[in-house]
Design a protein around this motif. Structure first.
Motif, PDB file in Angstrom:
ATOM      1  N   GLY A 218      -0.073  -1.405  80.154  1.00 28.20           N
ATOM      2  CA  GLY A 218      -0.240  -1.202  78.725  1.00 28.20           C
ATOM      3  C   GLY A 218       0.962  -1.487  77.861  1.00 28.20           C
ATOM      4  N   VAL A 219       2.181  -1.416  78.414  1.00 26.53           N
ATOM      5  CA  VAL A 219       3.384  -1.634  77.613  1.00 26.53           C
ATOM      6  C   VAL A 219       4.266  -2.673  78.294  1.00 26.53           C
ATOM      7  N   MET A 220       4.574  -3.754  77.595  1.00 27.44           N
ATOM      8  CA  MET A 220       5.367  -4.857  78.131  1.00 27.44           C
ATOM      9  C   MET A 220       6.524  -5.139  77.182  1.00 27.44           C
ATOM     10  N   ALA A 221       7.729  -5.226  77.725  1.00 23.68           N
ATOM     11  CA  ALA A 221       8.913  -5.532  76.917  1.00 23.68           C
ATOM     12  C   ALA A 221       9.494  -6.866  77.366  1.00 23.68           C
ATOM     13  N   LEU A 222       9.740  -7.746  76.406  1.00 20.20           N
ATOM     14  CA  LEU A 222      10.254  -9.084  76.673  1.00 20.20           C
ATOM     15  C   LEU A 222      11.624  -9.212  76.040  1.00 20.20           C
ATOM     16  N   CYS A 223      12.619  -9.624  76.829  1.00 22.77           N
ATOM     17  CA  CYS A 223      13.976  -9.779  76.315  1.00 22.77           C
ATOM     18  C   CYS A 223      14.537 -11.094  76.863  1.00 22.77           C
ATOM     19  N   LEU A 224      14.489 -12.163  76.035  1.00 28.34           N
ATOM     20  CA  LEU A 224      14.902 -13.495  76.475  1.00 28.34           C
ATOM     21  C   LEU A 224      16.418 -13.651  76.388  1.00 28.34           C
ATOM     22  N   PRO A 225      17.030 -14.222  77.442  1.00 32.95           N
ATOM     23  CA  PRO A 225      18.482 -14.413  77.419  1.00 32.95           C
ATOM     24  C   PRO A 225      18.868 -15.610  76.565  1.00 32.95           C
ATOM     25  N   SER A 226      20.081 -15.592  76.033  1.00 38.17           N
ATOM     26  CA  SER A 226      20.607 -16.728  75.274  1.00 38.17           C
ATOM     27  C   SER A 226      21.542 -17.581  76.128  1.00 38.17           C
ATOM     28  N   THR A 227      21.752 -17.172  77.363  1.00 39.78           N
ATOM     29  CA  THR A 227      22.701 -17.847  78.242  1.00 39.78           C
ATOM     30  C   THR A 227      22.039 -18.244  79.554  1.00 39.78           C
ATOM     31  N   LEU A 228      22.597 -19.268  80.217  1.00 39.54           N
ATOM     32  CA  LEU A 228      22.111 -19.676  81.532  1.00 39.54           C
ATOM     33  C   LEU A 228      22.767 -18.870  82.653  1.00 39.54           C
ATOM     34  N   SER A 229      23.842 -18.183  82.338  1.00 44.81           N
ATOM     35  CA  SER A 229      24.665 -17.564  83.377  1.00 44.81           C
ATOM     36  C   SER A 229      24.159 -16.211  83.853  1.00 44.81           C
ATOM     37  N   ALA A 230      23.296 -15.561  83.083  1.00 43.60           N
ATOM     38  CA  ALA A 230      22.783 -14.246  83.475  1.00 43.60           C
ATOM     39  C   ALA A 230      21.354 -14.112  82.973  1.00 43.60           C
ATOM     40  N   LEU A 418      20.199  -7.741  69.428  1.00 37.33           N
ATOM     41  CA  LEU A 418      20.944  -6.712  70.162  1.00 37.33           C
ATOM     42  C   LEU A 418      22.448  -6.952  70.101  1.00 37.33           C
ATOM     43  N   LEU A 419      22.859  -8.160  69.706  1.00 38.55           N
ATOM     44  CA  LEU A 419      24.293  -8.451  69.641  1.00 38.55           C
ATOM     45  C   LEU A 419      24.986  -7.533  68.637  1.00 38.55           C
ATOM     46  N   GLY A 420      24.265  -7.175  67.584  1.00 34.26           N
ATOM     47  CA  GLY A 420      24.817  -6.240  66.611  1.00 34.26           C
ATOM     48  C   GLY A 420      24.905  -4.819  67.130  1.00 34.26           C
ATOM     49  N   LYS A 421      24.268  -4.565  68.277  1.00 38.60           N
ATOM     50  CA  LYS A 421      24.321  -3.249  68.927  1.00 38.60           C
ATOM     51  C   LYS A 421      25.277  -3.275  70.124  1.00 38.60           C
ATOM     52  N   GLN A 422      26.112  -4.319  70.206  1.00 38.56           N
ATOM     53  CA  GLN A 422      27.110  -4.485  71.270  1.00 38.56           C
ATOM     54  C   GLN A 422      26.476  -4.598  72.660  1.00 38.56           C
ATOM     55  N   THR A 423      25.293  -5.219  72.715  1.00 37.41           N
ATOM     56  CA  THR A 423      24.688  -5.514  74.009  1.00 37.41           C
ATOM     57  C   THR A 423      23.864  -6.789  73.864  1.00 37.41           C
ATOM     58  N   SER A 424      23.127  -7.182  74.907  1.00 32.08           N
ATOM     59  CA  SER A 424      22.318  -8.395  74.867  1.00 32.08           C
ATOM     60  C   SER A 424      21.215  -8.288  75.908  1.00 32.08           C
ATOM     61  N   CYS A 425      20.296  -9.262  75.883  1.00 32.71           N
ATOM     62  CA  CYS A 425      19.208  -9.259  76.866  1.00 32.71           C
ATOM     63  C   CYS A 425      19.707  -9.520  78.280  1.00 32.71           C
ATOM     64  N   SER A 426      20.912 -10.047  78.430  1.00 32.00           N
ATOM     65  CA  SER A 426      21.481 -10.310  79.758  1.00 32.00           C
ATOM     66  C   SER A 426      22.228  -9.106  80.312  1.00 32.00           C
ATOM     67  N   ASN A 427      22.128  -7.968  79.637  1.00 30.58           N
ATOM     68  CA  ASN A 427      22.890  -6.794  80.044  1.00 30.58           C
ATOM     69  C   ASN A 427      22.054  -5.726  80.739  1.00 30.58           C
ATOM     70  N   PHE A 428      20.837  -6.083  81.176  1.00 34.09           N
ATOM     71  CA  PHE A 428      20.115  -5.127  82.011  1.00 34.09           C
ATOM     72  C   PHE A 428      20.741  -5.148  83.408  1.00 34.09           C
ATOM     73  N   ASN A 429      20.883  -3.995  84.010  1.00 34.59           N
ATOM     74  CA  ASN A 429      21.580  -3.866  85.285  1.00 34.59           C
ATOM     75  C   ASN A 429      20.606  -4.136  86.444  1.00 34.59           C
ATOM     76  N   PHE A 430      20.740  -5.309  87.074  1.00 34.50           N
ATOM     77  CA  PHE A 430      19.885  -5.663  88.203  1.00 34.50           C
ATOM     78  C   PHE A 430      20.493  -5.257  89.548  1.00 34.50           C
ATOM     79  N   MET A 431      21.523  -4.433  89.531  1.00 37.96           N
ATOM     80  CA  MET A 431      22.056  -3.900  90.777  1.00 37.96           C
ATOM     81  C   MET A 431      21.057  -2.909  91.374  1.00 37.96           C
ATOM     82  N   VAL A 432      20.911  -2.934  92.690  1.00 37.60           N
ATOM     83  CA  VAL A 432      19.917  -2.102  93.368  1.00 37.60           C
ATOM     84  C   VAL A 432      20.547  -0.787  93.777  1.00 37.60           C
TER      85      VAL A 432
END
Length: 436
Positions: A218-230, A418-432
């Protein structure tokens, strides 16, 4: 009498015993998290989901699926084989279980959830696979980049994705068994390298969101990266969600909401834009104009009457910035060189005033596209005078914006950059981390 007293005491003790109710099972995770990769090796920037599709040699094999908010169902490069031959699947191919042409889902796909394209030839039940079924289920698929039509076979897929607590990845996996279609390799012309599928994220009951189970459905969140590196991230679930380095701030707290609008001819997502404001001047959008969200179109496209008004106003508020010769497909470009040195542009924000009164702010990072070292352009495109859809918001305007598609309440949540919030879509922590 003594025996009678004993029986009474036992009876009272039994009936006064406080039974603790069995506690409901609590899932060890609150969401699903799927990496999103950006690709620039095609004719336009595109984005894919990285899905675990098979388990070989003590590890998962991943496949990249092009993200499509309009597609009615999932399809990818694979082979449909009968039950007796799955173990002979070629090493470089995915193999899937076929769906019979006599299955109700086959009829449903063809009559209700098929791609609509006049170039597609009618499908028949003549494609035979020996063994399991008397016939397979051929259906049409349409390449979202070229518009070309191909024949595919309906199948049952088996996906595995990662679970999350909203902060990082957990050790349990989540299985999804959707209906999908196997298409030939030739169907993926113009796709980025290593992308061999189309992931439907639409409102169709055969798209990925509908194939999940409660409470994640029912709830889907989409956060597209602006970079190829992450990678960026696709999330399912009600949150909360925390992006580094602000590990104590739920990004959902940044969201404003607007209603999602149903479109009779599409399974995609639509919203109402009532005005576009540039430096306090409002450009009114004609009533009943349609705005679509697209992960295939790279830049926001405006119908010609709206486009001309935006260009005229933006030119006026940026008249002190040296102009440059326009670079297709853009109509307004700027010189970003001062005394031979490249400079960063800072231009006024563009505000989309949405139904309900909230504004989606398009800041410089989502409005100005750097083309060369000395030329940058306003990343809006003229969609023509006869366009049925007045505005199509493209992926450049999505990048580093957190978008929440709430299918239950039929709303879109949007964060602006999100850049104005000092984060970005590439900043989700994919560490397990271990969920226990």
């Amino acid at each position: 009498m003594h025996l009678l007293l004993q029986l009474i005491v036992l009876f009272l003790a039994f009936n006064s015993h406080e039974y603790k109710p069995v506690e409901a099972y609590v899932l060890p995770y609150s969401s699903l998290a799927i990496p999103i990769n950006k690709h620039t090796d095609a004719a336009k920037p595109l984005y894919s989901l990285q899905i675990m599709t098979s388990y070989l040699m003590m590890g998962f094999v991943t496949t990249n699926y092009l993200i499509d908010l309009d597609a009615p169902f999932i399809w990818h490069d694979c082979i449909v084989q009968s039950n007796t031959s799955l173990f002979s699947c070629p090493a470089n191919k995915l193999c899937a279980y076929p769906v019979s042409c006599e299955d109700g889902q086959c009829t449903d796909f063809r009559t209700t959830y098929a791609y609509e394209n006049p170039s597609c030839a009618p499908v028949t039940n003549r494609s035979m696979v020996p063994g399991w079924y008397p016939c397979t289920c051929p259906i049409n698929v349409v390449n979202p980049l070229t518009g070309s039509c191909s024949k595919a076979l309906l199948n049952i897929d088996d996906f595995t994705v990662q679970t999350s607590n909203g902060r990082n990845i957990l050790t349990p996996y989540y299985g999804i068994v959707p209906y999908a279609a196997c298409a030939p390799s030739s169907s993926f012309q113009s796709f980025p390298a290593n992308v061999s599928g189309v992931m439907a994220l639409s409102t169709s009951p055969y798209a990925l969101p509908a194939r999940l189970r409660d409470p994640l459905k029912g709830v889907m969140a989409l956060c597209l990266p602006s970079t190829l590196s992450a990678p960026g991230v696709l999330l399912y679930g009600n949150g909360p969600y925390y992006f580094l380095p602000n590990s104590d701030i739920d990004v959902m707290s940044f969201l404003s909401y607007t209603p999602l609008i149903q479109h009779p001819d599409s399974y995609g997502y639509f919203v109402g834009i009532h005005a576009i404001i540039i430096k306090k001047r409002s450009i009114d959008i004609p009533m009943n104009s349609t705005t679509k969200l697209s992960t295939i179109d790279p830049y926001t496209t405006l119908r010609t009457d709206i486009y001309k008004s935006v260009i005229r106003r933006f030119s006026k508020v940026t008249k002190r910035i040296p102009p440059a010769e326009p670079v297709a497909p853009f109509g307004l470009c700027f010189n970003t060189s001062t005394n031979g040195d490249q400079v960063s542009l800072k231009v006024p924000d563009i505000h989309f005033v949405l139904q309900g009164g909230k504004s989606w702010t398009i800041s410089t990072s989502n409005s100005i596209k750097q083309i060369t070292k000395v030329v940058a352009c306003l990343a809006f495109v003229d969609g023509g005078a006869a366009s049925d859809i007045a505005i199509v918001i493209g992926t450049f305007q999505f990048e580093d914006n957190f978008l929440l598609f709430d299918h239950i309440n039929s709303t879109l949540g949007f964060s602006s950059s999100l850049l104005g919030k000092q984060t970005s879509c590439s900043n989700f922590n994919f560490m397990v981390t271990d969920s226990n």
